[in-house]
Write a protein that holds these residues in place. Sequence first.
Motif, PDB file in Angstrom:
ATOM      1  N   ASP A 137       0.190  -1.604  -0.097  1.00 29.35           N
ATOM      2  CA  ASP A 137       0.318  -0.228  -0.068  1.00 29.35           C
ATOM      3  C   ASP A 137       0.535   1.234   0.048  1.00 29.35           C
ATOM      4  O   ASP A 137       0.879   2.230  -0.548  1.00 29.35           O
ATOM      5  CB  ASP A 137      -0.749  -0.155   1.122  1.00 29.35           C
ATOM      6  CG  ASP A 137      -1.691  -1.040   1.714  1.00 29.35           C
ATOM      7  OD1 ASP A 137      -2.937  -0.855   1.335  1.00 29.35           O
ATOM      8  OD2 ASP A 137      -1.546  -1.901   1.212  1.00 29.35           O
ATOM      9  N   LYS A 138       1.928   1.208   1.322  1.00 28.68           N
ATOM     10  CA  LYS A 138       2.571   2.348   1.383  1.00 28.68           C
ATOM     11  C   LYS A 138       3.394   2.687   0.170  1.00 28.68           C
ATOM     12  O   LYS A 138       3.434   4.058  -0.766  1.00 28.68           O
ATOM     13  CB  LYS A 138       3.882   1.934   1.846  1.00 28.68           C
ATOM     14  CG  LYS A 138       2.950   2.732   3.772  1.00 28.68           C
ATOM     15  CD  LYS A 138       3.789   1.576   5.103  1.00 28.68           C
ATOM     16  CE  LYS A 138       2.707   2.361   6.287  1.00 28.68           C
ATOM     17  NZ  LYS A 138       3.372   1.643   7.188  1.00 28.68           N
ATOM     18  N   ILE A 151      -6.782   9.598  -3.433  1.00 31.82           N
ATOM     19  CA  ILE A 151      -5.763   8.264  -3.690  1.00 31.82           C
ATOM     20  C   ILE A 151      -5.743   7.020  -2.467  1.00 31.82           C
ATOM     21  O   ILE A 151      -6.063   7.364  -1.497  1.00 31.82           O
ATOM     22  CB  ILE A 151      -4.166   8.520  -4.078  1.00 31.82           C
ATOM     23  CG1 ILE A 151      -4.059   9.881  -5.004  1.00 31.82           C
ATOM     24  CG2 ILE A 151      -3.633   7.587  -4.443  1.00 31.82           C
ATOM     25  CD1 ILE A 151      -2.874  10.594  -5.259  1.00 31.82           C
ATOM     26  N   ASP A 152      -6.968   6.240  -3.627  1.00 30.05           N
ATOM     27  CA  ASP A 152      -6.605   4.901  -2.749  1.00 30.05           C
ATOM     28  C   ASP A 152      -5.708   4.397  -3.066  1.00 30.05           C
ATOM     29  O   ASP A 152      -5.841   3.863  -4.392  1.00 30.05           O
ATOM     30  CB  ASP A 152      -7.606   4.110  -2.531  1.00 30.05           C
ATOM     31  CG  ASP A 152      -7.654   3.347  -1.700  1.00 30.05           C
ATOM     32  OD1 ASP A 152      -6.600   2.514  -0.471  1.00 30.05           O
ATOM     33  OD2 ASP A 152      -9.067   3.161  -0.713  1.00 30.05           O
ATOM     34  N   PRO A 153      -3.786   4.102  -2.659  1.00 32.83           N
ATOM     35  CA  PRO A 153      -2.999   3.039  -3.767  1.00 32.83           C
ATOM     36  C   PRO A 153      -3.459   2.035  -3.564  1.00 32.83           C
ATOM     37  O   PRO A 153      -2.829   0.971  -4.764  1.00 32.83           O
ATOM     38  CB  PRO A 153      -1.506   3.284  -2.787  1.00 32.83           C
ATOM     39  CG  PRO A 153      -2.404   3.358  -1.628  1.00 32.83           C
ATOM     40  CD  PRO A 153      -3.461   4.603  -1.473  1.00 32.83           C
ATOM     41  N   GLU A 190       1.283   4.056  -3.245  1.00 33.54           N
ATOM     42  CA  GLU A 190       0.956   5.408  -2.957  1.00 33.54           C
ATOM     43  C   GLU A 190       2.229   6.185  -3.150  1.00 33.54           C
ATOM     44  O   GLU A 190       1.367   7.669  -3.261  1.00 33.54           O
ATOM     45  CB  GLU A 190       0.649   5.456  -1.397  1.00 33.54           C
ATOM     46  CG  GLU A 190       0.082   6.735  -1.310  1.00 33.54           C
ATOM     47  CD  GLU A 190      -0.453   7.719  -0.198  1.00 33.54           C
ATOM     48  OE1 GLU A 190      -1.729   6.600   0.286  1.00 33.54           O
ATOM     49  OE2 GLU A 190      -0.760   7.513   1.055  1.00 33.54           O
ATOM     50  N   THR A 240       1.643   9.356   2.322  1.00 36.84           N
ATOM     51  CA  THR A 240       2.836   9.853   2.585  1.00 36.84           C
ATOM     52  C   THR A 240       3.263  11.061   1.870  1.00 36.84           C
ATOM     53  O   THR A 240       4.227  11.649   1.900  1.00 36.84           O
ATOM     54  CB  THR A 240       3.288   8.599   1.259  1.00 36.84           C
ATOM     55  OG1 THR A 240       2.536   8.883   0.116  1.00 36.84           O
ATOM     56  CG2 THR A 240       3.100   6.787   1.551  1.00 36.84           C
ATOM     57  N   ALA A 261      -4.367  11.069   0.623  1.00 33.25           N
ATOM     58  CA  ALA A 261      -4.146   9.783   0.276  1.00 33.25           C
ATOM     59  C   ALA A 261      -4.222   9.065   1.618  1.00 33.25           C
ATOM     60  O   ALA A 261      -4.095   9.818   2.623  1.00 33.25           O
ATOM     61  CB  ALA A 261      -2.770  10.001  -0.251  1.00 33.25           C
ATOM     62  N   GLU A 262      -4.771   7.692   1.358  1.00 27.61           N
ATOM     63  CA  GLU A 262      -4.763   6.977   2.036  1.00 27.61           C
ATOM     64  C   GLU A 262      -4.315   6.615   3.269  1.00 27.61           C
ATOM     65  O   GLU A 262      -3.806   7.247   4.674  1.00 27.61           O
ATOM     66  CB  GLU A 262      -5.115   5.488   2.229  1.00 27.61           C
ATOM     67  CG  GLU A 262      -5.960   4.753   3.303  1.00 27.61           C
ATOM     68  CD  GLU A 262      -6.517   3.603   2.804  1.00 27.61           C
ATOM     69  OE1 GLU A 262      -7.016   2.958   3.511  1.00 27.61           O
ATOM     70  OE2 GLU A 262      -6.312   3.000   1.453  1.00 27.61           O
ATOM     71  N   GLU A 263      -2.786   6.127   3.277  1.00 22.07           N
ATOM     72  CA  GLU A 263      -1.784   6.196   3.624  1.00 22.07           C
ATOM     73  C   GLU A 263      -0.543   7.665   4.203  1.00 22.07           C
ATOM     74  O   GLU A 263      -0.033   7.067   4.972  1.00 22.07           O
ATOM     75  CB  GLU A 263      -0.525   4.884   3.321  1.00 22.07           C
ATOM     76  CG  GLU A 263      -1.760   3.908   2.307  1.00 22.07           C
ATOM     77  CD  GLU A 263      -2.303   3.395   3.384  1.00 22.07           C
ATOM     78  OE1 GLU A 263      -1.779   3.132   4.815  1.00 22.07           O
ATOM     79  OE2 GLU A 263      -2.961   2.518   3.015  1.00 22.07           O
ATOM     80  N   TRP A 311     -11.393   8.452  -0.128  1.00 21.25           N
ATOM     81  CA  TRP A 311     -10.267   7.654  -1.284  1.00 21.25           C
ATOM     82  C   TRP A 311     -10.880   6.557  -1.933  1.00 21.25           C
ATOM     83  O   TRP A 311     -10.514   6.421  -2.570  1.00 21.25           O
ATOM     84  CB  TRP A 311      -8.939   7.608  -0.746  1.00 21.25           C
ATOM     85  CG  TRP A 311      -8.750   7.319   0.486  1.00 21.25           C
ATOM     86  CD1 TRP A 311      -9.312   6.125   1.449  1.00 21.25           C
ATOM     87  CD2 TRP A 311      -8.704   7.858   1.843  1.00 21.25           C
ATOM     88  NE1 TRP A 311      -9.202   6.087   2.723  1.00 21.25           N
ATOM     89  CE2 TRP A 311      -8.613   7.010   3.137  1.00 21.25           C
ATOM     90  CE3 TRP A 311      -7.657   8.869   2.091  1.00 21.25           C
ATOM     91  CZ2 TRP A 311      -8.419   7.219   4.415  1.00 21.25           C
ATOM     92  CZ3 TRP A 311      -8.233   9.262   3.177  1.00 21.25           C
ATOM     93  CH2 TRP A 311      -7.640   9.181   4.085  1.00 21.25           C
TER      94      TRP A 311
END
Length: 266
Positions: free
Chosen positions: A47-48, A85-87, A51, A73, A69-71, A214
């Motif tokens: 995921d990270k 963003i959802d990676p 992203e 970064t 963005a979800e995570e 996201w």
Amino acid sequence: MNQLEDLCLKTNEIAKKAGAFIKEQQNKIKADIVETKGMHDFVTYVDKTSEELIVAELKKILPEAGFIAEEGTETYRADRYNWIIDPLDGTTNYIHGFSPFAVSIALQENDEIVLGVVYEISLDECFYSWKGANGAFLNGNSIHVSKANTVDASLIATGFPYYDYDLLKNFMATLEYFILNSHGVRRPGSAATDLAYVACGRFEAFYEYSLQAWDVAAGSFLVKQAGGAVCDFKGGHDYIFGKEIIASNGLVQEEFKSVVQKYMLK
């Protein structure tokens, strides 16, 4: 080709690039490298890294934009443009080797979504559209919502709550209604994919609560671009940041919404 179309097509390629990385890494995922963000809420290095890849590539095509963005970064918010963003939407599916799972990227201009891409990785399906496009597209082909006009002729998608259980009994009542009064209920495990499937006519309607921006920003835009309708549980427009969404082909929207409201707004 206008600016948004060009941005959208470039975003498609970025989503596919991230998707290729995600797919390549799937067999390397082990239980001891899965982090827990909250109850039933997981994140991996995939995921990270996905992203980070997406953010770096999007900066190249629209340097002035910020990111939601979800995570986390990248946390810079810009005045005009922001990418949402959802990676890797469907991480739980992913770590169990189950599909679907997807990359979701939307571009927000001021308060309006103007571009949306959902790339469902396992089937190599890229759903996309941009403001001003003549509809929405899947791998280069035009898509449209279904023509079913009643709930009893509909296939319904939803997502199960995974941390907010205050409305669980209400939600279970909606499931009972739709099980008894539709073609059936499906829970694929990726809200972005669910919305893309409404856009292309595989599902007639989708609803869920406790979602994040996201999860739904790109997919909800696709539904509208493909001729469907989207709202929050009250029938308003706060479905991107309001953590609840109803999306349908439009033809069943009022009937479907009335059922969700009956049980979920108690």
